[in-house]
Design a protein around this motif. Structure first.
Motif, PDB file in Angstrom:
ATOM      1  N   ARG A   1       0.761  -1.622   0.549  1.00  0.00           N
ATOM      2  CA  ARG A   1       0.475  -0.236  -0.582  1.00  0.00           C
ATOM      3  C   ARG A   1       1.127   1.145  -0.122  1.00  0.00           C
ATOM      4  N   LYS A   2       0.662   1.998  -1.054  1.00  0.00           N
ATOM      5  CA  LYS A   2       1.494   3.192  -1.506  1.00  0.00           C
ATOM      6  C   LYS A   2       1.270   4.235   0.017  1.00  0.00           C
ATOM      7  N   SER A   3      -0.269   4.411   0.417  1.00  0.00           N
ATOM      8  CA  SER A   3      -0.038   5.204   1.712  1.00  0.00           C
ATOM      9  C   SER A   3       0.627   4.971   2.965  1.00  0.00           C
ATOM     10  N   ALA A   4       1.382   3.044   2.874  1.00  0.00           N
ATOM     11  CA  ALA A   4       2.303   3.146   3.690  1.00  0.00           C
ATOM     12  C   ALA A   4       3.135   3.154   3.753  1.00  0.00           C
ATOM     13  N   ALA A   5       4.499   3.655   3.017  1.00  0.00           N
ATOM     14  CA  ALA A   5       5.491   3.506   1.882  1.00  0.00           C
ATOM     15  C   ALA A   5       6.827   3.950   3.035  1.00  0.00           C
TER      16      ALA A   5
END
Length: 398
Positions: free
Chosen positions: A322-326
């Motif tokens: 998930r890019k929101s949790a990069a």
């Protein structure tokens, strides 16, 4: 010494679950119920540290100082911060060595970052049913695990499943070019969403006793010949690899070819069972299996491994991040993309790695079959797999 981050607004239960050694601090300071697990859960989960100390008129900073003095430095984990979730299926032959490398890495990661990681990495033999059970209730991006690892087609590209979240993922692989083993194979996602760290290749194991004087099949097209009707064992139970085979046969040769593949089916057994059947007259001529199982064949025995001349059809092993949790997840991606893990996959499991500096130990001319990203983007993959299964069953029953 690293500064510990006990969140005053974390519940007493959260604190004691992360640091059990803090329980005596609470009991000494007027919270006797924290000594018993049931009461600690029922009472402690309803009240924050800040609220509890206010009720007792206790100094917050001084109490936190006592708690932090009790906690061992190596146990430091941030409280009040959502844990990073790592979920997926690991290839059975290498699951144990992968976990043996992963667990100390995660301990060090938690200690150095203060971020908690929750993980569930099951054996790939759990199959699509396990994935569906764990992800079928996901309706929002934030409900997805921060990192998911597994082989698969239908699960990842189904527009009604994980495929509908594809814009939420990012390709965080630290290397930009893939291993030369994959030259000419469109394996890196041009849209930068799905990461591929390795592949599961499907090859042939030919029973020379059963084959007799016939030519050894060298290609997937050879297996569609009528002489192999009801003489081929296929990995029907390995949903990821079987789906990959169906899709690629359909793409190359069309619907009738999938029916002919169905007519070739003699049986579906675990590859290790097919190796043992090698000396029996009831054995199939050809067993299609993951490359790993070819090493089980005895030297000088009747079973001959054949890498298809038109490419071993592959089921990629994906990382979905998930890019929101990069920020939290990138170090974990780097671990799974590391040379250590790549060599476990490639050398212990015979799952060729995409990492460019790893020797995949493949013979010259060992190529791969993969439909490519353009083809996948243009398809409703779940519907295509369903159609291919229908065609395969028609052939098997004809």
């Amino acid at each position: 010494m690293q500064t510990m981050r006990i969140d005053p607004d974390a519940t007493l239960y959260e604190i004691t679950e992360n640091w059990p050694e803090t329980v005596p601090v609470f009991t000494r300071q007027g919270f006797p119920q924290m000594a018993e697990e049931d009461l600690r859960r029922s009472f402690g989960s309803r009240i924050s540290l800040r609220q509890a100390l206010a009720l007792k008129n206790l100094d917050l900073d001084g109490f936190v100082e006592q708690l932090e003095a009790t906690i061992e430095p190596e146990a430091t984990v941030a409280v009040g911060v959502a844990p990073t979730r790592v979920v997926g299926l690991l290839p059975c032959p290498v699951r144990i060595p992968l976990l043996e490398a992963f667990e100390p890495f995660i301990e060090d990661y938690q200690r150095s970052t203060g971020c908690k990681v929750e993980y569930e990495l099951q054996a790939a033999s759990m199959g699509a049913a396990w994935i569906d059970e764990n992800l079928k209730h996901v309706s929002r991006e934030e409900d997805l695990p921060e990192l998911f690892i597994s082989a698969g087609f239908e699960t990842f590209f189904d527009p009604k499943g994980l495929g509908r979240f594809r814009d939420a993922f990012y390709d965080g692989l630290p290397y930009k070019t893939f291993n030369s083993s994959f030259d000419g194979v469109d394996l890196r996602d041009p849209e930068g969403r799905y990461s591929v760290i390795s592949v599961v290749p499907a090859v042939f194991m030919v029973n020379m006793n059963e084959l007799g004087d016939q030519p050894v099949p060298q290609s997937w097209e050879d297996l569609l010949d009528p002489r192999f009707e009801q003489r081929v064992s296929l990995p029907v139970g390995d949903f990821d690899l079987f789906s990959a085979i169906l899709i690629e046969i359909h793409r190359r040769y069309g619907e009738d070819a999938v029916r002919r593949l169905g007519r070739s089916l003699a049986t579906s057994m675990h590859p290790s069972q097919m190796i043992k059947l090698g000396r029996k007259s009831s054995a199939p001529i050809v067993t299609i299996m993951p490359y790993f199982f070819t090493r089980m064949a005895k030297e000088g025995g009747p079973m001959k491994a054949v890498w298809p001349s038109d490419g071993a059809i592959i089921s990629p092993i994906f990382l979905l991040a998930r890019k929101s949790a990069a920020t939290q997840v990138q170090p974990i991606i780097d671990f799974f993309a590391s040379k250590e893990i790549a060599e476990i996959l490639a050398h212990k499991g015979l799952f060729p790695s995409t990492r460019p500096d790893v020797d995949n130990r493949l013979d010259s001319g060992s190529t791969f079959g993969w439909p490519g990203w353009e083809f996948i983007r243009q398809q409703d993959v779940a519907s295509l797999i369903e159609r291919c299964q229908q065609l395969f069953d028609e052939g098997r029953e004809s």
